[in-house]
Design an enzyme around this catalytic site. Structure first.
Site, mmCIF file in Angstrom:
data_model
loop_
_atom_site.group_PDB
_atom_site.id
_atom_site.type_symbol
_atom_site.label_atom_id
_atom_site.label_comp_id
_atom_site.label_asym_id
_atom_site.label_seq_id
_atom_site.Cartn_x
_atom_site.Cartn_y
_atom_site.Cartn_z
ATOM 1 N N GLU A 98 0.855 -1.187 0.000
ATOM 2 C CA GLU A 98 0.000 0.000 0.000
ATOM 3 C C GLU A 98 0.890 1.237 0.000
ATOM 4 O O GLU A 98 2.083 1.149 0.264
ATOM 5 C CB GLU A 98 -0.920 0.028 1.228
ATOM 6 C CG GLU A 98 -0.192 0.098 2.559
ATOM 7 C CD GLU A 98 -1.139 0.071 3.742
ATOM 8 O OE1 GLU A 98 -2.353 0.205 3.548
ATOM 9 O OE2 GLU A 98 -0.656 -0.065 4.872
ATOM 10 N N PHE A 117 2.294 -9.667 23.717
ATOM 11 C CA PHE A 117 3.291 -8.713 23.201
ATOM 12 C C PHE A 117 2.899 -7.256 23.409
ATOM 13 O O PHE A 117 3.455 -6.373 22.807
ATOM 14 C CB PHE A 117 3.608 -8.973 21.722
ATOM 15 C CG PHE A 117 4.147 -10.344 21.462
ATOM 16 C CD1 PHE A 117 5.348 -10.738 22.034
ATOM 17 C CD2 PHE A 117 3.462 -11.247 20.679
ATOM 18 C CE1 PHE A 117 5.855 -12.021 21.819
ATOM 19 C CE2 PHE A 117 3.953 -12.528 20.468
ATOM 20 C CZ PHE A 117 5.161 -12.920 21.034
#
Length: 709
Positions: A330, A390
């Site tokens: 993108e 995380f």
């Protein structure tokens, strides 16, 4: 320069005469960056700034560190934020939720009219890639510091951008080039492309509204979650589906174009270390690219930029597989979070370039002028608990905060200070920590030192995870992919794993700290009116608990240092023992370590940050350790039958009611925090006893949500 900065927010007055106006704005206003970070990254463009036409008033439609980097409007809860204090005028644009403030176009347009700002810098996120906002600014004759609406629209729509990339001869990922209507169609398309597939929001970015599906069931679930996330984050629930490239690297090319048809590529950034599709560590250049691949990627990125007549700083993201095949992912039509690493290795100031281009100046450089000087690494420091998938957000007040700016070649881009609040309404980023070196090893060594010298108290933070990543052998060798974190920590992140030597160093340091404190507390200042018995003690026998082990430790004082015996080995520990300082520099047998003691209490419990990770220890004298065996222990809570919120956030949906039977792993409720939706599941099969929350409730970390019988 005719620049006067006062506290407040949002607008920067650039003097009535235009001599060297930019310089005064982009650098003088940011004294912190000038004195520290800019010096580290070598910005020395002053000559070409004399007598340029510039904007006299510029509004920054953003918050946090990027609003300080560029200086902004604010919401109610941000009234005391750093970006508000740094600017000249402060205007509130609404209450805390983003939809009512930083995304509230009507309110922002009103502020622009009221303050007569000539230009708007949107930063990143929020309205930075909103074509409607750019169009409304243009209709009011206000300059949008970014590309024109055509480029934002073309690149902001992942479906249209892919078609444009194909036409510009840019390598693209195989997939479905249209909008997916419903879950059934999603399953049909996914089967045609072949699993695994990536379902993502057409208007998306920042890892929101993205799901990977490996089978039909996951495609249906992914379609549901992604469309909800896309609607709440971008106000647009359109989704597309493409082939998921397993184990790729995420490498992006920084481009910069002007309004005269020129465009440059400013090398790459390696952004493969990610969690939940959000970048954690970025660096420039990449260890993986050879000059041919770099040039091929750069030229394709420029071809795409020229195809949409791109004029500003922008980023073309690529996925690169293990054979160096690269595919267009993108294009971000804005300044990226990680732009500082590119500034460090090229010497360009991207914000300054954006402002110049927006004012109509041509680029000052040719492609051949763009260097790769040295190496830069950026760590995103977040207020989150890295031990929970995380990083789940943590909120609170920064009770103590000190940036490691005394370490050489360090730049910190932050939007907070001591006393700032990290709220549930916005991204939990504390700062971006950037280090620069003549090569990668030097940049990483400085990063290690900077992380050890960073003081953050009051909220959980991810420094332990960042430090483990940058010293990991695979990272050091450059053997990374977007799967790095789940591969290295399949059972989740557990902190630093101490070697035997490091464990002895920690025990010796903790014991020495304990004794230094005992000695300090025996000292009387001034002259005593009655004589005090002097303690002639020179040895201490202690018992230190660390994890599941209990270790006998003997400490003897030897001048200003301590000789400590652990596991039958003697270690020499020296330090100034400045116990009031949040940072303690300790030398153990010639090895210098910077540690932080975070807490201690009367029962000997202490928390020490050592090698980035916080360890809980209990230090007792031998006698107290003997007696502590007789103390009753608190019974642990049965966590399988209760569901508590793992983070602060808002309840989006509750899918059970009292009396329902749930199976292990079944979804019980969905909590949205920092714009990400998280599914809460049952830890065991059982019957629902009580439900303590409903859709729309705001919950804190540890709040009870549902009880099972």
């Amino acid at each position: 320069h005719g620049v006067q900065l006062q506290g407040g927010a949002g607008l920067v007055q650039l003097g009535k005469h235009a001599s060297a106006g930019y310089w005064s704005f982009t650098l003088r206003t940011l004294e912190k960056h000038v004195s520290e970070g800019r010096k580290a990254c070598g910005f020395f463009y002053l000559s070409s700034f004399v007598s340029l036409q510039t904007f006299e008033k510029l509004l920054i439609a953003n918050r946090g560190e990027i609003a300080c980097r560029v200086i902004a409007i604010h919401s109610d809860v941000d009234a005391n934020a750093v970006h508000v204090k740094m600017a000249d005028e402060a205007v509130c644009v609404g209450p805390a939720p983003t939809s009512k403030s930083y995304l509230n176009m009507d309110a922002i347009m009103e502020v622009i009219k009221k303050t007569r700002a000539q230009a708007v810098h949107p930063g990143y996120g929020f309205l930075s890639e909103n074509k409607e906002f750019a169009r409304r600014l243009a209709s009011e004759g206000v300059t949008f510091i970014g590309p024109d609406t055509h480029a934002i629209q073309a690149m902001g729509d992942k479906i249209e951008s892919k078609l444009l990339a194909k036409n510009a001869k840019v390598n693209t990922i195989p997939g479905f080039d249209g909008v997916v209507k419903d879950a059934d169609e999603a399953v049909r398309i996914a089967r045609e492309i072949g699993y695994p597939v990536m379902i993502k929001a057409s208007a998306g970015g920042g890892g929101k509204g993205m799901r990977i599906a490996w089978d039909d069931e996951e495609t249906r679930e992914g379609f549901r979650f992604s469309s909800q996330e896309a609607a709440s984050s971008f106000g647009d629930d359109r989704l597309l589906i493409e082939k998921f490239i397993d184990n790729p690297r995420h490498i992006e090319i920084q481009v910069c174009g002007d309004k005269h048809g020129n465009a440059l590529w400013l090398n790459e950034r390696e952004c493969s270390i990610q969690r939940r599709n959000q970048k954690v560590v970025e660096e420039a250049p990449s260890t993986f690219l050879d000059p041919e691949t770099r040039r091929a990627m750069g030229e394709q990125a420029v071809a795409l930029a020229k195809a949409v007549k791109y004029s500003s700083a922008g980023t073309v993201e690529f996925l690169v597989d293990s054979s160096k095949n690269f595919y267009f992912l993108e294009m971000n039509t804005r300044l990226q979070v990680e732009h500082p690493v590119t500034e460090c290795i090229t010497g360009l100031d991207l914000v300054q370039e954006m402002i110049r281009v927006a004012k109509g100046y041509p680029l000052r450089h040719k492609q051949a002028d763009i260097p790769i000087n040295g190496w830069a690494v950026e760590c995103r420091v977040y207020a989150e608990d890295p031990y929970k998938s995380f990083g789940l957000p943590s909120i609170g007040k920064l009770s103590q905060y000190q940036e490691p700016l005394h370490v050489p070649s360090v730049r910190v881009d932050s939007g907070i200070q001591q006393g700032s609040d990290i709220s549930i309404y916005y991204d939990p980023m504390i700062s971006k920590l950037i280090t620069y070196g003549s090569n990668r090893a030097e940049a990483l060594k400085r990063m290690e030192e900077a992380l050890d010298n960073y003081v953050i108290r009051g909220v959980a933070h991810n420094i332990s995870l960042l430090r483990e990543v940058i010293i990991h052998p695979r990272f050091v060798q450059g053997d990374i992919s977007t799967k790095f974190l789940p591969e290295i920590y399949p059972d989740g992140f557990k902190g630093h794993n101490l070697t035997d030597l490091e464990r002895r160093e920690l025990l010796a340091t903790a014991a020495s700290l304990y004794v230094a404190e005992q000695l300090r507390s025996q000292q009387f200042l001034g002259t005593q009116r009655i004589p005090v018995a002097k303690s002639k003690r020179s040895t201490w026998e202690l018992s230190v608990r660390l994890g599941d082990g209990i270790y006998p430790v003997a400490v003897s004082k030897d001048g200003s240092s301590f000789s400590v015996e652990v596991d039958g080995m003697k270690l020499n520990v020296t330090s100034e023992w400045n116990l009031a300082s949040p940072l303690l520099s300790v030398t153990i047998d010639g090895t210098q370590r910077t540690i932080q003691r975070l807490s201690r209490n009367a029962s000997g419990d202490t928390s020490i940050q050592f090698l980035g990770t916080v360890y809980k220890l209990q230090i007792l004298t031998k006698v107290a350790a003997e007696l502590s065996k007789y103390m009753p222990e608190k019974a642990a809570e049965d966590t399988s039958s209760i569901l508590r919120s793992p983070m602060p956030g808002a309840v989006v949906a509750v899918s059970v009611k009292p009396g329902d039977t749930v199976s292990e792993g079944q979804e019980i409720c969905v909590i949205e925090a920092m714009k990400m939706q998280n599914s809460m599941t049952a830890a065991k099969t059982g019957k629902v006893k009580a439900v303590h929350c409903k859709a729309g409730d705001t919950v804190g970390e540890g709040d009870l949500l549902v009880e099972l019988e």
